[in-house]
Design an enzyme around this catalytic site. Structure first.
Site, PDB file in Angstrom:
ATOM      1  N   TYR A  56     143.013  26.654  45.182  1.00 17.37           N
ATOM      2  CA  TYR A  56     143.955  25.552  45.456  1.00 17.37           C
ATOM      3  C   TYR A  56     144.138  25.333  46.956  1.00 17.37           C
ATOM      4  O   TYR A  56     144.392  24.202  47.373  1.00 17.37           O
ATOM      5  CB  TYR A  56     145.286  25.783  44.712  1.00 17.37           C
ATOM      6  CG  TYR A  56     145.082  25.634  43.225  1.00 17.37           C
ATOM      7  CD1 TYR A  56     144.862  24.379  42.664  1.00 17.37           C
ATOM      8  CD2 TYR A  56     145.020  26.740  42.386  1.00 17.37           C
ATOM      9  CE1 TYR A  56     144.607  24.237  41.317  1.00 17.37           C
ATOM     10  CE2 TYR A  56     144.766  26.613  41.030  1.00 17.37           C
ATOM     11  CZ  TYR A  56     144.559  25.363  40.499  1.00 17.37           C
ATOM     12  OH  TYR A  56     144.286  25.202  39.168  1.00 17.37           O
ATOM     13  N   HIS A 109     151.546  17.271  36.232  1.00 18.62           N
ATOM     14  CA  HIS A 109     150.823  18.551  36.322  1.00 18.62           C
ATOM     15  C   HIS A 109     151.007  19.243  37.668  1.00 18.62           C
ATOM     16  O   HIS A 109     150.202  20.099  38.035  1.00 18.62           O
ATOM     17  CB  HIS A 109     149.329  18.334  36.060  1.00 18.62           C
ATOM     18  CG  HIS A 109     149.021  18.023  34.620  1.00 18.62           C
ATOM     19  ND1 HIS A 109     147.810  17.536  34.191  1.00 18.62           N
ATOM     20  CD2 HIS A 109     149.783  18.149  33.502  1.00 18.62           C
ATOM     21  CE1 HIS A 109     147.829  17.373  32.870  1.00 18.62           C
ATOM     22  NE2 HIS A 109     149.027  17.729  32.431  1.00 18.62           N
ATOM     23  N   ASN A 201     138.492   2.766  32.092  1.00 19.84           N
ATOM     24  CA  ASN A 201     137.739   4.005  32.317  1.00 19.84           C
ATOM     25  C   ASN A 201     136.286   3.661  32.623  1.00 19.84           C
ATOM     26  O   ASN A 201     135.805   2.588  32.262  1.00 19.84           O
ATOM     27  CB  ASN A 201     137.826   4.908  31.072  1.00 19.84           C
ATOM     28  CG  ASN A 201     137.586   6.375  31.398  1.00 19.84           C
ATOM     29  OD1 ASN A 201     136.858   6.714  32.329  1.00 19.84           O
ATOM     30  ND2 ASN A 201     138.196   7.259  30.626  1.00 19.84           N
TER      31      ASN A 201
HETATM   32  P1  NAD Z   1     138.820  14.504  33.629  1.00 19.76           P
HETATM   33  O1  NAD Z   1     138.014  15.003  34.770  1.00 19.76           O
HETATM   34  O2  NAD Z   1     138.884  15.301  32.375  1.00 19.76           O
HETATM   35  O3  NAD Z   1     138.250  13.068  33.238  1.00 19.76           O
HETATM   36  C1  NAD Z   1     137.955  12.121  34.219  1.00 19.76           C
HETATM   37  C2  NAD Z   1     137.842  10.772  33.557  1.00 19.76           C
HETATM   38  O4  NAD Z   1     137.701   9.810  34.601  1.00 19.76           O
HETATM   39  C3  NAD Z   1     136.631  10.624  32.638  1.00 19.76           C
HETATM   40  O5  NAD Z   1     137.043  10.016  31.431  1.00 19.76           O
HETATM   41  C4  NAD Z   1     135.676   9.691  33.418  1.00 19.76           C
HETATM   42  O6  NAD Z   1     134.968   8.810  32.573  1.00 19.76           O
HETATM   43  C5  NAD Z   1     136.667   8.913  34.274  1.00 19.76           C
HETATM   44  N1  NAD Z   1     136.119   8.432  35.535  1.00 19.76           N
HETATM   45  C6  NAD Z   1     135.277   9.078  36.396  1.00 19.76           C
HETATM   46  N2  NAD Z   1     135.029   8.315  37.469  1.00 19.76           N
HETATM   47  C7  NAD Z   1     135.728   7.163  37.292  1.00 19.76           C
HETATM   48  C8  NAD Z   1     135.881   5.973  38.048  1.00 19.76           C
HETATM   49  N3  NAD Z   1     135.268   5.796  39.231  1.00 19.76           N
HETATM   50  N4  NAD Z   1     136.677   4.990  37.567  1.00 19.76           N
HETATM   51  C9  NAD Z   1     137.323   5.134  36.373  1.00 19.76           C
HETATM   52  N5  NAD Z   1     137.213   6.228  35.611  1.00 19.76           N
HETATM   53  C10 NAD Z   1     136.422   7.237  36.063  1.00 19.76           C
HETATM   54  O7  NAD Z   1     140.243  14.210  34.192  1.00 19.76           O
HETATM   55  P2  NAD Z   1     141.676  14.229  33.516  1.00 19.76           P
HETATM   56  O8  NAD Z   1     141.617  13.528  32.214  1.00 19.76           O
HETATM   57  O9  NAD Z   1     142.599  13.726  34.557  1.00 19.76           O
HETATM   58  O10 NAD Z   1     141.995  15.773  33.215  1.00 19.76           O
HETATM   59  C11 NAD Z   1     141.705  16.784  34.162  1.00 19.76           C
HETATM   60  C12 NAD Z   1     142.865  17.644  34.625  1.00 19.76           C
HETATM   61  O11 NAD Z   1     142.410  18.364  35.791  1.00 19.76           O
HETATM   62  C13 NAD Z   1     144.052  16.831  35.111  1.00 19.76           C
HETATM   63  O12 NAD Z   1     145.112  17.088  34.259  1.00 19.76           O
HETATM   64  C14 NAD Z   1     144.379  17.343  36.526  1.00 19.76           C
HETATM   65  O13 NAD Z   1     145.549  18.150  36.527  1.00 19.76           O
HETATM   66  C15 NAD Z   1     143.218  18.188  36.932  1.00 19.76           C
HETATM   67  N6  NAD Z   1     142.417  17.572  38.025  1.00 19.76           N
HETATM   68  C16 NAD Z   1     143.035  16.854  39.009  1.00 19.76           C
HETATM   69  C17 NAD Z   1     142.299  16.220  40.009  1.00 19.76           C
HETATM   70  C18 NAD Z   1     143.008  15.406  41.067  1.00 19.76           C
HETATM   71  O14 NAD Z   1     144.188  15.667  41.328  1.00 19.76           O
HETATM   72  N7  NAD Z   1     142.376  14.388  41.648  1.00 19.76           N
HETATM   73  C19 NAD Z   1     140.901  16.343  40.009  1.00 19.76           C
HETATM   74  C20 NAD Z   1     140.283  17.117  38.980  1.00 19.76           C
HETATM   75  C21 NAD Z   1     141.057  17.714  37.995  1.00 19.76           C
END
Ligand code: NAD
Length: 236
Positions: A56, A109, A201
């Site tokens: 982290y 989260h 998405n």
């Molecule tokens: P996920 O990684 O499981 O899913 C990502 C989704 O985003 C997919 O459905 C994919 O098709 C879509 N996607 C990818 N690129 C895209 C774009 N350019 N435009 C639109 N859609 C796009 O993510 P989640 O469902 O948020 O779950 C993952 C968990 O992990 C979260 O709860 C979070 O706490 C954590 N996480 C957070 C971050 C962050 O803060 N940015 C990054 C990674 C994981």
């Protein structure tokens, strides 16, 4: 659109992908090269706090090299312009929504730029590395940990979220895989209480079948276009 007053939006890692923050569920199911079980569970923290804190720390440091994209900016514009109720719930632990200017925001989260006391529960703004066992500024115990809701832990403000979903006229999900509960169940809660539901998405998700409408494409294109539609409808 003319009957819509209360909007609830759920965002996931996909909205930050075009800012250069890796999503989670790419093939192989790794987050920046790590298995979820190794960095995202209370058991991982207990087994190897140094590894979890370093993971982290790296994600926190990476925030200095990214910026909000057109999708974050569009949602901030909606927040400023929408005269009805609005709640943007993000699963993301980055701070790109607030840096774009969004105010009506809830981080369900947790947040990278925050530390949580594992004993007294106080949350403290945090910059830079967080060493394991750093003292809590409130209770003084050496118990600060990343303020991240791990798998198996209760997300923040679920009461407020459920109330917002209950009253929503429109629920919009942006860039989330529909694989992480309870967030993945929000579409069903909102639909059950009568809301219209829209998914934006890159590709179809595990939850796509639950939405009235799914639009596929990058968030930086789909979100600004949708926000213009909504603000245009409000003006009429
Ligand atoms: P996920 O990684 O499981 O899913 C990502 C989704 O985003 C997919 O459905 C994919 O098709 C879509 N996607 C990818 N690129 C895209 C774009 N350019 N435009 C639109 N859609 C796009 O993510 P989640 O469902 O948020 O779950 C993952 C968990 O992990 C979260 O709860 C979070 O706490 C954590 N996480 C957070 C971050 C962050 O803060 N940015 C990054 C990674 C994981």
């Amino acid at each position: 659109m003319s009957e819509i007053r209360n909007i609830v939006i759920l965002t996931g890692a996909g909205i930050s992908a075009e800012s250069g923050i890796a999503t989670f569920r790419r093939p192989g199911g790794l987050w920046e090269g790590h298995r979820v079980e190794d960095v995202c569970t209370p058991e991982a923290l207990a087994a190897d706090a140094t590894l979890v804190h370093r993971f982290y720390d790296a994600r926190r440091a990476a925030l200095n090299h990214v910026a909000p994209n057109a999708a974050h900016v569009a949602l901030a514009r909606l927040d400023a312009a929408w005269t009805g109720e609005l709640l943007i719930i993000t699963q993301n632990v980055d701070d790109l929504h607030e840096r774009a200017g969004t105010k009506r925001l809830l981080h369900m989260h947790g947040e990278l730029r925050s530390a949580l006391c594992g004993l007294c529960g106080i949350r403290t703004a945090w910059e830079g590395p967080l060493p394991p066992g750093a003292p809590c500024p409130d209770c003084g115990e050496n118990a600060l940990r990343p303020d991240i809701v791990f798998f198996g832990e209760m997300p923040y403000q679920m009461d407020r979220i459920e109330q917002a979903l209950e009253h929503a006229d429109l629920f919009v999900s942006i860039g989330t895989s529909g694989a992480v509960y309870p967030a993945a169940g929000f579409v069903r809660l909102a639909a059950h209480d009568g809301a219209e539901t829209l998914e934006l998405n890159l590709e179809r998700s595990a939850g796509s079948d639950w939405f009235n409408e799914t639009r596929l494409g990058p968030a930086s294109v789909l979100v600004p276009a949708w926000v213009e539609e909504v603000i245009g409808a409000q003006a009429r």
